[in-house]
Design a protein around this motif. Structure first.
Motif, PDB file in Angstrom:
ATOM      1  N   GLY A  32      82.222  -2.004 -40.446  1.00  0.00           N
ATOM      2  CA  GLY A  32      80.709  -1.599 -40.719  1.00  0.00           C
ATOM      3  C   GLY A  32      80.391  -2.516 -42.038  1.00  0.00           C
ATOM      4  O   GLY A  32      79.186  -2.590 -42.259  1.00  0.00           O
ATOM      5  N   ARG A  33      81.300  -2.415 -42.800  1.00  0.00           N
ATOM      6  CA  ARG A  33      81.071  -3.451 -43.863  1.00  0.00           C
ATOM      7  C   ARG A  33      80.463  -4.577 -43.849  1.00  0.00           C
ATOM      8  O   ARG A  33      79.623  -5.140 -44.502  1.00  0.00           O
ATOM      9  CB  ARG A  33      82.110  -3.398 -45.012  1.00  0.00           C
ATOM     10  N   VAL A  34      81.182  -5.487 -42.953  1.00  0.00           N
ATOM     11  CA  VAL A  34      81.059  -6.582 -42.438  1.00  0.00           C
ATOM     12  C   VAL A  34      79.652  -6.716 -41.669  1.00  0.00           C
ATOM     13  O   VAL A  34      78.627  -7.640 -42.084  1.00  0.00           O
ATOM     14  CB  VAL A  34      81.835  -7.330 -41.421  1.00  0.00           C
ATOM     15  N   LYS A  35      79.153  -5.670 -40.937  1.00  0.00           N
ATOM     16  CA  LYS A  35      77.785  -5.561 -40.144  1.00  0.00           C
ATOM     17  C   LYS A  35      76.731  -5.417 -41.317  1.00  0.00           C
ATOM     18  O   LYS A  35      75.643  -5.957 -41.159  1.00  0.00           O
ATOM     19  CB  LYS A  35      77.971  -4.437 -39.099  1.00  0.00           C
ATOM     20  N   ASP A  36      77.062  -4.863 -42.432  1.00  0.00           N
ATOM     21  CA  ASP A  36      75.965  -4.618 -43.585  1.00  0.00           C
ATOM     22  C   ASP A  36      75.795  -5.925 -44.232  1.00  0.00           C
ATOM     23  O   ASP A  36      74.745  -6.256 -44.569  1.00  0.00           O
ATOM     24  CB  ASP A  36      76.538  -3.466 -44.738  1.00  0.00           C
ATOM     25  N   VAL A  37      76.961  -6.597 -44.216  1.00  0.00           N
ATOM     26  CA  VAL A  37      76.679  -8.238 -44.954  1.00  0.00           C
ATOM     27  C   VAL A  37      75.858  -8.832 -44.022  1.00  0.00           C
ATOM     28  O   VAL A  37      75.088  -9.636 -44.479  1.00  0.00           O
ATOM     29  CB  VAL A  37      78.179  -8.560 -45.110  1.00  0.00           C
ATOM     30  N   ILE A  38      76.222  -8.839 -42.870  1.00  0.00           N
ATOM     31  CA  ILE A  38      75.455  -9.791 -41.756  1.00  0.00           C
ATOM     32  C   ILE A  38      73.782  -9.275 -41.673  1.00  0.00           C
ATOM     33  O   ILE A  38      73.013 -10.249 -41.824  1.00  0.00           O
ATOM     34  CB  ILE A  38      75.961  -9.358 -40.458  1.00  0.00           C
ATOM     35  N   ALA A  39      73.532  -7.904 -41.991  1.00  0.00           N
ATOM     36  CA  ALA A  39      72.103  -7.694 -42.131  1.00  0.00           C
ATOM     37  C   ALA A  39      71.561  -8.083 -43.265  1.00  0.00           C
ATOM     38  O   ALA A  39      70.589  -8.539 -43.396  1.00  0.00           O
ATOM     39  CB  ALA A  39      72.140  -6.002 -42.230  1.00  0.00           C
ATOM     40  N   HIS A  40      72.432  -8.293 -44.422  1.00  0.00           N
ATOM     41  CA  HIS A  40      71.900  -8.771 -45.671  1.00  0.00           C
ATOM     42  C   HIS A  40      71.690 -10.243 -45.508  1.00  0.00           C
ATOM     43  O   HIS A  40      70.680 -10.677 -46.190  1.00  0.00           O
ATOM     44  CB  HIS A  40      73.039  -8.573 -46.815  1.00  0.00           C
ATOM     45  N   VAL A  41      72.597 -11.243 -44.874  1.00  0.00           N
ATOM     46  CA  VAL A  41      72.271 -12.378 -44.715  1.00  0.00           C
ATOM     47  C   VAL A  41      71.228 -12.791 -43.965  1.00  0.00           C
ATOM     48  O   VAL A  41      70.502 -13.656 -44.183  1.00  0.00           O
ATOM     49  CB  VAL A  41      73.519 -12.860 -44.070  1.00  0.00           C
ATOM     50  N   MET A  42      70.916 -11.915 -42.777  1.00  0.00           N
ATOM     51  CA  MET A  42      69.874 -12.290 -42.038  1.00  0.00           C
ATOM     52  C   MET A  42      68.309 -11.867 -42.704  1.00  0.00           C
ATOM     53  O   MET A  42      67.426 -12.511 -42.520  1.00  0.00           O
ATOM     54  CB  MET A  42      69.851 -11.631 -40.853  1.00  0.00           C
ATOM     55  N   ALA A  43      68.576 -10.806 -43.603  1.00  0.00           N
ATOM     56  CA  ALA A  43      67.234 -10.533 -44.425  1.00  0.00           C
ATOM     57  C   ALA A  43      66.749 -11.470 -45.227  1.00  0.00           C
ATOM     58  O   ALA A  43      65.716 -11.718 -45.577  1.00  0.00           O
ATOM     59  CB  ALA A  43      67.512  -9.378 -45.047  1.00  0.00           C
ATOM     60  N   ALA A  44      67.957 -12.480 -45.618  1.00  0.00           N
ATOM     61  CA  ALA A  44      67.530 -13.515 -46.667  1.00  0.00           C
ATOM     62  C   ALA A  44      66.712 -14.619 -46.022  1.00  0.00           C
ATOM     63  O   ALA A  44      66.315 -15.327 -46.401  1.00  0.00           O
ATOM     64  CB  ALA A  44      68.960 -14.072 -47.258  1.00  0.00           C
ATOM     65  N   GLU A  45      66.676 -14.745 -44.823  1.00  0.00           N
ATOM     66  CA  GLU A  45      65.908 -15.425 -43.778  1.00  0.00           C
ATOM     67  C   GLU A  45      64.809 -14.769 -43.184  1.00  0.00           C
ATOM     68  O   GLU A  45      64.044 -15.500 -42.328  1.00  0.00           O
ATOM     69  CB  GLU A  45      66.790 -16.331 -42.773  1.00  0.00           C
ATOM     70  N   GLY A  46      64.391 -13.428 -43.853  1.00  0.00           N
ATOM     71  CA  GLY A  46      63.386 -12.708 -43.299  1.00  0.00           C
ATOM     72  C   GLY A  46      63.563 -12.074 -42.145  1.00  0.00           C
ATOM     73  O   GLY A  46      62.601 -11.571 -41.608  1.00  0.00           O
ATOM     74  N   THR A  47      64.868 -12.113 -41.528  1.00  0.00           N
ATOM     75  CA  THR A  47      65.005 -11.339 -40.259  1.00  0.00           C
ATOM     76  C   THR A  47      65.621  -9.908 -40.575  1.00  0.00           C
ATOM     77  O   THR A  47      66.862  -9.668 -41.282  1.00  0.00           O
ATOM     78  CB  THR A  47      65.843 -12.176 -39.386  1.00  0.00           C
ATOM     79  N   LYS A  48      64.985  -9.007 -40.187  1.00  0.00           N
ATOM     80  CA  LYS A  48      65.386  -7.668 -40.494  1.00  0.00           C
ATOM     81  C   LYS A  48      66.262  -7.021 -39.122  1.00  0.00           C
ATOM     82  O   LYS A  48      65.640  -7.181 -37.882  1.00  0.00           O
ATOM     83  CB  LYS A  48      64.442  -6.533 -40.701  1.00  0.00           C
ATOM     84  N   VAL A  49      67.307  -6.285 -39.133  1.00  0.00           N
ATOM     85  CA  VAL A  49      68.162  -6.080 -38.116  1.00  0.00           C
ATOM     86  C   VAL A  49      68.806  -4.648 -38.459  1.00  0.00           C
ATOM     87  O   VAL A  49      69.140  -4.416 -39.537  1.00  0.00           O
ATOM     88  CB  VAL A  49      69.304  -6.922 -37.577  1.00  0.00           C
ATOM     89  N   ASP A  50      68.861  -3.821 -37.220  1.00  0.00           N
ATOM     90  CA  ASP A  50      69.735  -2.637 -37.241  1.00  0.00           C
ATOM     91  C   ASP A  50      71.195  -2.969 -37.026  1.00  0.00           C
ATOM     92  O   ASP A  50      71.567  -3.739 -36.277  1.00  0.00           O
ATOM     93  CB  ASP A  50      69.159  -1.654 -36.292  1.00  0.00           C
ATOM     94  N   THR A  51      71.999  -2.578 -37.951  1.00  0.00           N
ATOM     95  CA  THR A  51      73.510  -2.666 -37.689  1.00  0.00           C
ATOM     96  C   THR A  51      74.246  -2.642 -36.412  1.00  0.00           C
ATOM     97  O   THR A  51      75.207  -2.852 -35.778  1.00  0.00           O
ATOM     98  CB  THR A  51      74.337  -2.368 -39.045  1.00  0.00           C
ATOM     99  N   GLY A  52      73.610  -1.418 -35.830  1.00  0.00           N
ATOM    100  CA  GLY A  52      74.095  -1.010 -34.481  1.00  0.00           C
ATOM    101  C   GLY A  52      73.647  -2.100 -33.422  1.00  0.00           C
ATOM    102  O   GLY A  52      74.198  -1.911 -32.386  1.00  0.00           O
ATOM    103  N   ASP A  53      72.903  -3.036 -33.842  1.00  0.00           N
ATOM    104  CA  ASP A  53      72.574  -4.020 -32.830  1.00  0.00           C
ATOM    105  C   ASP A  53      73.508  -5.288 -33.276  1.00  0.00           C
ATOM    106  O   ASP A  53      73.248  -6.317 -32.568  1.00  0.00           O
ATOM    107  CB  ASP A  53      71.309  -4.693 -32.659  1.00  0.00           C
ATOM    108  N   VAL A  54      74.408  -5.369 -34.040  1.00  0.00           N
ATOM    109  CA  VAL A  54      75.479  -6.327 -34.274  1.00  0.00           C
ATOM    110  C   VAL A  54      76.604  -6.353 -33.710  1.00  0.00           C
ATOM    111  O   VAL A  54      77.294  -5.250 -33.793  1.00  0.00           O
ATOM    112  CB  VAL A  54      75.475  -6.376 -35.871  1.00  0.00           C
TER     113      VAL A  54
END
Length: 460
Positions: free
Chosen positions: A93-115
């Motif tokens: 879960g901690r890594v999926k939160d990181v991934i959501a943070h990284v994608m947000a830096a490029e303007g892409t919002k995601v739900d961690t449940g989709d990762v």
């Protein structure tokens, strides 16, 4: 073991006849499996005397050794038992939160449940193929396409149809014509594979207009798109563009991301973001492949991002890679023949160069290796033998002086080949001279994105 460039490791002392006894045991798919053009070169380019412009390598020497040691020590003290244990297939879960943070830096919002956390971005390509493809199914890809994707497509016996590109990425008008032709033939692609930002190997970027149209086509046809985006955050100039995932809203785009280019390739950690039903099937495919990605590297990534180190490090990488890109462009202007063309990427790791038609870069590589320099021949990015006069060259993984010297050595071999061609044919092929650097810089000043994408010969 010895290395066989046509198919990987080969046992010493085995004759072809000895190996025939196993032929009847191999699955039929092995007959169409191909080796990656980059992987074939790795053993050769490990020699310290070889300047390798072949790999898609980030410069991991820039990562501070003391930071690596401190992060690993922190993981050892706080989480050693968990880091050495199996983890959930879908990722921590901690890594999926990181991934959501990284994608947000490029303007892409995601739900961690989709990762879905994967073992590198390459595993995403494999899992998408495993999930979607039956033998003979159609995949639409760019021409040229990522050489590392071709082995996956071949392993799952896909029929890959490639769509030409220009300076604005995949030509969507040609894509639509291709889809209509496939309709008439009664064939529906399982997915479209694209690298819209700083494409590997061409270096070009898909325009906003084309991105929007591609997503419209996907929605109208209910057609999946695999968006491979390892370089999106490595932009050196120009305005950022929305990802296909952002434009799509999560219905038909499968997004591929990786830490390989913004942190470390050796971590072998990537991710997929996909529509729920697709993600569930990919999760099942991953269970059968590796159970889970490395817990140790996942804890490393989580700790690294928790300490807020990634954005300053990324800024450092971008500054370094931009300078190396400019060094390579200057070296190409100085040492390549006047009729050669190459892309001028706004980001990413690669330049795609096309030489006069008299040159075949597959043959040229053999000669270049005698001068201890390597690149990826263009044919490795096509399914049908095109790209013979082209090459992919990487500027991120080697120092400035090696870039200059490597390009000089390639240019020297090219000049020799052109001279040989002229002596045999009695004519001087186009592109026999060098382009003055000042002229090349004027050309670049007039192009907002890239130089003219290399021409393609109809017969290869």
């Amino acid at each position: 073991m010895t290395d066989d460039l046509s198919g990987g490791p080969r046992p010493k002392g085995r004759s072809a006849r000895d190996l025939e006894r196993y032929a009847g045991l191999f699955a039929s798919r092995t007959r169409v499996m191909k080796s990656s053009a980059m992987r074939d070169l790795m053993a050769l380019t490990e020699r310290p005397e070889v300047i390798s412009l072949a790999g898609g390598l980030p410069d991991t020497s820039t990562f501070p050794a003391e930071d690596f040691a401190a992060i690993m020590a922190k993981v050892a003290v706080d989480s050693s038992a968990a880091a050495l244990q199996y983890g959930p297939t879908e990722g921590l879960g901690r890594v999926k939160d990181v991934i959501a943070h990284v994608m947000a830096a490029e303007g892409t919002k995601v739900d961690t449940g989709d990762v879905l956390v994967t073992t590198g971005g390459q595993q995403v390509i494999d899992l998408v193929c495993k999930t979607l493809l039956d033998p003979g199914d159609v995949v639409v890809a760019e021409a040229p396409t990522y050489p590392g994707a071709i082995p996956s497509f071949c392993a799952y016996q896909a029929d890959v149809v490639q769509v030409e590109m220009d300076d604005d990425g995949m030509r969507i008008d040609v894509l639509e014509e291709t889809l209509e032709r496939l309709d008439r033939e009664g064939r529906t692609p399982k997915f479209i594979y694209t690298i819209p930002s700083f494409q590997n190997p061409a270096g070009v970027t898909m325009s906003l207009e084309r991105r929007k149209r591609l997503v419209e086509i996907a929605h109208a046809r209910e057609l999946l798109v695999l968006e491979d985006n390892p370089y999106g955050l490595l932009r050196y100039e120009g305005e950022p563009l929305p990802t296909l995932r952002t434009l799509d809203g999560g219905e038909f785009v499968i997004y591929l991301g990786t830490f390989s280019k913004i942190l470390s390739a050796g971590l072998r950690l990537g991710w997929a973001v996909a529509p729920g039903p697709v993600l569930q099937k990919m999760n099942l495919g991953k269970q059968g492949a590796d159970l889970c990605s490395s817990s140790l590297t996942q804890y490393f990534v989580a700790q690294y991002f928790a300490e807020g180190r990634w954005e300053p490090y990324l800024a450092q990488l971008k500054q370094l890679y931009r300078r190396r890109r400019d060094v390579m462009l200057d070296a190409l202007a100085e040492h390549f023949p006047a009729e050669a063309t190459w892309t001028r990427p706004q980001g990413g790791l690669f330049v795609w160069a096309t030489l006069p038609d008299a040159i075949d870069t597959t043959d040229l590589l053999v000669r270049a290796l005698t001068r201890n320099v390597a690149f990826v021949p263009g044919r490795g990015a096509f399914m049908d033998g095109r790209g013979g006069a082209s090459m992919r060259i990487n500027f991120s993984g080697v120092p400035d002086d090696d870039i200059r010297e490597g390009v000089r050595r390639i240019g020297e071999v090219v000049a020799e080949q052109l001279e040989l061609f002229g002596s045999i044919s009695g004519t001087r092929p186009a592109g026999g001279g060098k382009r003055p650097q000042a002229e090349q810089r004027r050309d670049e000043a007039g192009m907002a994105d890239v130089l003219r994408l290399p021409r393609r010969r109809a017969n290869g």
